[in-house]
Design an enzyme around this catalytic site. Sequence first.
Site, PDB file in Angstrom:
ATOM      1  N   ASP A 116       0.903  -1.146   0.000  1.00 41.08           N
ATOM      2  CA  ASP A 116       0.000   0.000   0.000  1.00 41.08           C
ATOM      3  C   ASP A 116       0.944   1.197   0.000  1.00 41.08           C
ATOM      4  OD1 ASP A 116      -1.480   2.254   0.752  1.00 41.08           O
ATOM      5  OD2 ASP A 116      -3.028   0.968   1.575  1.00 41.08           O
ATOM      6  N   HIS A 117       1.074   1.839  -1.140  1.00 36.89           N
ATOM      7  CA  HIS A 117       2.160   2.830  -1.234  1.00 36.89           C
ATOM      8  C   HIS A 117       1.952   4.020  -0.292  1.00 36.89           C
ATOM      9  CE1 HIS A 117      -0.517   4.951  -4.031  1.00 36.89           C
ATOM     10  NE2 HIS A 117       0.265   5.998  -3.931  1.00 36.89           N
ATOM     11  N   HIS A 127      -5.905   2.653   1.011  1.00 44.20           N
ATOM     12  CA  HIS A 127      -5.249   3.842   1.568  1.00 44.20           C
ATOM     13  C   HIS A 127      -6.042   4.476   2.724  1.00 44.20           C
ATOM     14  CE1 HIS A 127      -3.044   3.057  -1.985  1.00 44.20           C
ATOM     15  NE2 HIS A 127      -3.767   3.790  -2.821  1.00 44.20           N
TER      16      HIS A 127
HETATM   17  C1  BG6 Z   1      -3.513   4.458  -6.423  1.00 43.92           C
HETATM   18  C2  BG6 Z   1      -4.798   4.490  -7.173  1.00 43.92           C
HETATM   19  O1  BG6 Z   1      -3.524   3.445  -5.461  1.00 43.92           O
HETATM   20  O2  BG6 Z   1      -3.310   5.703  -5.769  1.00 43.92           O
HETATM   21  C3  BG6 Z   1      -4.818   5.625  -8.157  1.00 43.92           C
HETATM   22  O3  BG6 Z   1      -4.973   3.269  -7.865  1.00 43.92           O
HETATM   23  C4  BG6 Z   1      -4.489   6.922  -7.471  1.00 43.92           C
HETATM   24  O4  BG6 Z   1      -6.083   5.706  -8.786  1.00 43.92           O
HETATM   25  C5  BG6 Z   1      -3.225   6.807  -6.646  1.00 43.92           C
HETATM   26  O5  BG6 Z   1      -4.328   7.906  -8.470  1.00 43.92           O
HETATM   27  C6  BG6 Z   1      -3.003   8.046  -5.807  1.00 43.92           C
HETATM   28  O6  BG6 Z   1      -1.748   7.985  -5.208  1.00 43.92           O
HETATM   29  P1  BG6 Z   1      -0.955   9.294  -4.825  1.00 43.92           P
HETATM   30  O7  BG6 Z   1       0.311   8.794  -4.208  1.00 43.92           O
HETATM   31  O8  BG6 Z   1      -0.741  10.064  -6.089  1.00 43.92           O
HETATM   32  O9  BG6 Z   1      -1.828  10.042  -3.871  1.00 43.92           O
END
Ligand code: BG6
Length: 484
Positions: free
Chosen positions: A181-182, A244
């Site tokens: 989960d980045h 997230h």
């Molecule tokens: C991803 C989603 O997990 O997170 C995308 O699949 C989204 O749809 C992205 O754009 C958003 O990540 P960040 O780091 O740009 O807030």
Amino acid sequence: MTPTENIPVIIILFGGSGDLAHRKLYPALFNLYQQNVIHDRFAVIGTARRPWSHDYLREQIKESIEETHDQVNEDDLKHFLSHFYYQSHDVTHVSHYMALKKMAAHLDETYHADGNRIFYMAMAPRFFGTIATHINDQHLIGSGFNRLVVEKPFGRSLASAQKLNDEIRRSFSEDQVYRIDHYLGKEMVQNILPLRLTNPLIKNVWNHDFVKNIQITLGEQLGVEARGGYYETSGALRDMVQNHVFQIATLLMMPEPEALSATAIHAAKQMLLDHIVLPDPDQMRKHFVRGQYLGNDDTFAYRKEKNVAPDSTTETFAAGEIKFNAGPLAGVPVYFRTGKRMKEKCSRVDIVLKHMTNLYGRAHSNNISIIIDPVSEFYLTINGKKIQESGIRREDLKYRFTTAEMAQVPDGYERLLHDVFVADTTNFTHWSELKRSWQFIDAAEAFWQSDEKTVPMPQYAPFKMGPKEADHIFENPHDHWIYR
Ligand code: BG6
């Protein structure tokens, strides 16, 4: 040398020609190489369908490093690139796994990788189960450590996540699986626990006597871009909330862990998630809203995006409420909203404290705000006296990272990959956590699907804050979004 340096390993990257590998994984690997986490005893096999050569893959990686780094030492880069190999691979072909196995064994010998393997699934999720099954059936597992990194989405319901997990578990035990989960690699998300636990000013009010509600906003200005096909199978709830929003909510709401170890942190998260309140139809009607973006002249209409059905009912915005019956904030509502084509890119958390009525009347609430993106920032909203007239004014006590500090912050992927190398599972999603979040999402999806027949999908104008209905999801009608 400490065990976190020059880690011997063969990495098999499924999706080696893809966007994620190009934008995030190769630059992150290069940084970890420069930090000596991996150095001489590693090799990466990039796989994908395209008929690339080793040299062509290396050229692509070179480009990716040059795009993301201002200055690169040519010798370093050359040495780094020499560790990359390519194998054209059809994920359903048994013979391709046999070839992969042979290549991995050969590279293992060449680089003295001690039989250690990291498998990274960075491709279309529909192949995750197939790959996991073949890793097992064709015995790709190495004789040293074996770790599997899985990108999201991990399923699209509890049932499909369970099926995928069963397939994975045939080859890997839970502690070998790193579900990405980045958001858990982001600086301010990693800062939630230290902020909560090291400041008496915050820690002592972190309970249901003082906190009124918590608000999580993950807004994006971009639309679905080239990902219409995937997004149609997902929607905002599955794409952003199941993972997230849930991870952020859990870090905010969980009890204080007994230690800072991965085991203790996962135990505290689990304890909280075991006490989640699943939304019933009444809560869904009152506290949840979804929507789809549609400009006046169709220019920014979701239904006009590439690979999106002209009558699509996929939500590009979702807002709702999450509640837990345990933890220091038991019963305190967590409101969330997330959407594409909103006013601006902004990921943030606002913790709203209860009002006090006192000699000055009813003062504004104190808020604790944690800004995750696009800047790393933290502020407290407090009350003080007006300068020339009588009365009270609001002030923000703000701490924003300087540009120099921001430059030191590693990319989330670099952090997470580092953690995979050193076998630290703290910032990855445990299966039992995932199970609970899917139960929640399934309940919300089931309601929306039954509701769909009678209630039209609310639409919202692009570059605003989502459908106006989302301003009325609060339990207390006097409450409102702090960020507007
Ligand atoms: C991803 C989603 O997990 O997170 C995308 O699949 C989204 O749809 C992205 O754009 C958003 O990540 P960040 O780091 O740009 O807030």
